[in-house]
Scaffold this motif. Structure first.
Motif: not given
Length: 280
Positions: A189-214
């Protein structure tokens, strides 16, 4: 070096086994023959590979990925506690310096991992280590306050890990720990710039895959960062899965001295203790 570690992750599935390569399985029938924990783990490996391709954030030159260097303990945690779908999933933000960054287990303060989970194993090193942030694995003598608070409350209410894990699982949204040049812990949450959004998007996409499994009935975001991310996802718009927010147990959070009492009240209010006690 990280790519080599990621390749090893796909092959080393049992403690003490020599490194071996498992070919990618493309057919649907072969995929469904895999144990659930392994399907989950493969989503993590895919996320690691995607994150490795991002240029690092300027303010966080030291990045630790305990799923890579503490992969033995992390895989043992998944293998032991993802033995089926879960009704209740808790999702934290990212590894704490003296918790998952040491043990590879979400909120994994050393005492919980060694004594209550009865897990043991070796931990390697990140590619670059900040001198103020050493990795000593299960020999770490500094307890992670968030992990102590969270796991001690959960296991007090559930009775033990075996009971808790029947219907519940604890996971982290982001696998990476970030440290500044001065060694300061920097949260996603404290990271700034483009990386913050890229990180959040990739992690959210993966979390959605993981929740579909669980396949949970209830998802509890531990902290506002994860809660906001989930609200942007399909789960935030779903009527069949509840998305709730539990304040983060970190002492860094404001007005958080009585977190265990507040957290227990939250769990009681939303009738979640029945899942933790395997009574639902």
């Amino acid at each position: 070096m990280l790519k080599r570690k990621l390749n090893q992750q796909k092959g080393n599935l049992e403690i003490g086994e020599p490194t071996k390569t498992i070919p990618r399985q493309d057919s649907t029938s072969e995929f469904f023959d895999k144990p659930l924990w392994l399907k989950f783990y493969e989503t993590e490996v895919g996320l690691n590979e995607a994150l490795e391709k991002l240029p690092p954030p300027e303010r966080a030159p030291f990045i630790y990925n305990p799923i890579v260097y503490a992969s033995q303990l992390h895989r043992d945690y998944l293998r032991r506690y993802i033995d089926g779908t879960k009704k209740l999933v808790f999702v934290g933000m990212n590894p704490g310096p003296n918790g998952m960054a040491q043990t590879g287990i979400p909120f994994g303060n050393v005492r919980t991992v060694k004594v209550l989970m009865q897990l043991a194993g070796s931990v390697d090193q990140p590619p670059v280590v900040h001198p103020k942030r050493p990795v000593t694995g299960l020999d770490c003598r500094i307890e992670e306050p968030s992990g102590v608070r969270l796991w001690e409350l959960f296991l007090r209410l559930a009775g033990n890990m075996q009971t808790f894990s029947q219907q519940c699982f604890v996971h982290n949204f982001c696998p990476l720990a970030f440290f500044g040049a001065d060694g300061k812990n920097i949260t996603p949450s404290e990271i700034r710039g483009t990386y913050k959004k890229q990180l959040g998007d990739l992690c959210l996409q993966t979390l959605e895959e993981q929740l579909k499994l669980l396949q949970p009935e209830v998802i509890v975001a531990v902290g506002e960062y994860v809660h906001s991310a989930l609200k942007r996802s399909g789960y935030g718009k779903s009527s069949s899965v509840s998305v709730l927010r539990l304040p983060h147990p970190s002492p860094r959070s404001a007005n958080n001295t009585n977190w265990p009492e507040k957290a227990q009240a939250f769990l009681e209010e939303h009738n979640l203790i029945r899942f933790m006690r395997n009574e639902a």
